[in-house]
Design an enzyme around this catalytic site. Sequence first.
Site, PDB file in Angstrom:
ATOM      1  N   VAL A   1      23.209  31.483 -16.564  1.00 55.28           N
ATOM      2  CA  VAL A   1      24.375  31.351 -17.930  1.00 55.28           C
ATOM      3  C   VAL A   1      23.370  31.868 -19.566  1.00 55.28           C
ATOM      4  O   VAL A   1      22.029  31.405 -19.130  1.00 55.28           O
ATOM      5  CB  VAL A   1      25.344  30.012 -18.866  1.00 55.28           C
ATOM      6  CG1 VAL A   1      26.167  29.210 -17.033  1.00 55.28           C
ATOM      7  CG2 VAL A   1      23.851  28.727 -18.508  1.00 55.28           C
TER       8      VAL A   1
ATOM      9  N   ASP B   1      17.767  22.858 -13.692  1.00 61.59           N
ATOM     10  CA  ASP B   1      18.474  23.543 -12.558  1.00 61.59           C
ATOM     11  C   ASP B   1      17.413  22.611 -11.039  1.00 61.59           C
ATOM     12  O   ASP B   1      18.460  22.296 -10.602  1.00 61.59           O
ATOM     13  CB  ASP B   1      17.394  25.062 -12.469  1.00 61.59           C
ATOM     14  CG  ASP B   1      18.492  25.893 -11.852  1.00 61.59           C
ATOM     15  OD1 ASP B   1      18.347  26.063 -10.472  1.00 61.59           O
ATOM     16  OD2 ASP B   1      18.040  27.299 -12.692  1.00 61.59           O
TER      17      ASP B   1
ATOM     18  N   ASP C   1      17.827  21.952 -22.481  1.00 58.85           N
ATOM     19  CA  ASP C   1      18.854  22.830 -22.837  1.00 58.85           C
ATOM     20  C   ASP C   1      19.721  23.214 -21.124  1.00 58.85           C
ATOM     21  O   ASP C   1      21.199  22.621 -20.874  1.00 58.85           O
ATOM     22  CB  ASP C   1      18.502  24.249 -22.760  1.00 58.85           C
ATOM     23  CG  ASP C   1      17.630  25.073 -21.949  1.00 58.85           C
ATOM     24  OD1 ASP C   1      16.929  24.166 -21.132  1.00 58.85           O
ATOM     25  OD2 ASP C   1      17.371  26.451 -22.098  1.00 58.85           O
TER      26      ASP C   1
END
Length: 184
Positions: A154, A104, A101
């Site tokens: 998010v 980071d 997904d």
Amino acid sequence: MTDSGNPRELISREALQRRIDELAAEIERDYAGSRDLLCVGVLKGSVFFLSDLLQRLSRPLVVDFFQTSSYRGETTSHGEVRIRRDLDHSLAGRDVLLIEDIVDTGYTMRTIMALMGFRGARSVRLCVLLDKACKRETAVRIHYRGFEVDDVFVVGYGLDYNDRYRNLPYIGVLDESTAGCQGQ
Ligand code: 5GP
């Protein structure tokens, strides 16, 4: 951070679907000669993305999943990666497309990609919906990237906060208070 507010829409359902069309076309082209494609989703966040992406591919493939340790309500990662659920399939000699997904700091994907190479995959490529490039602490090669996002937390389209919000059909910003990436 609280999870009581309504997320602000950052990437619409339509924009997601359009970009996934493009990614799928690229992947279809790149793997045209591959006989043994294993698509590996990272649970749980990649599930919506993986499902939409793989339904657009017409070539034969196998789907598998694994799960790493999760945030458990926190919003930063610490470079420690734990496998909670392992793959069902052997990787030996296979072309692996890893579907995630969001990247980071990069620690999760760096560890997982190294592990797949170690287990004998013929090739390993990474397909990521969201890239928080400005947060990267360790280098990760992303072969297929949906969108670059700023340093905001998010949710939606598979991404959660405390296991909520996954079913939003768009990507939303839950917390705008984290430091932005501008100027970094
Ligand atoms: P990394 O190891 O690259 O720092 O972390 C990757 C994981 O952190 C992702 O798989 C995801 O679970 C989590 N993560 C990082 N940023 C966000 C974010 O903005 N929202 C959500 N829901 N998860 C995030």
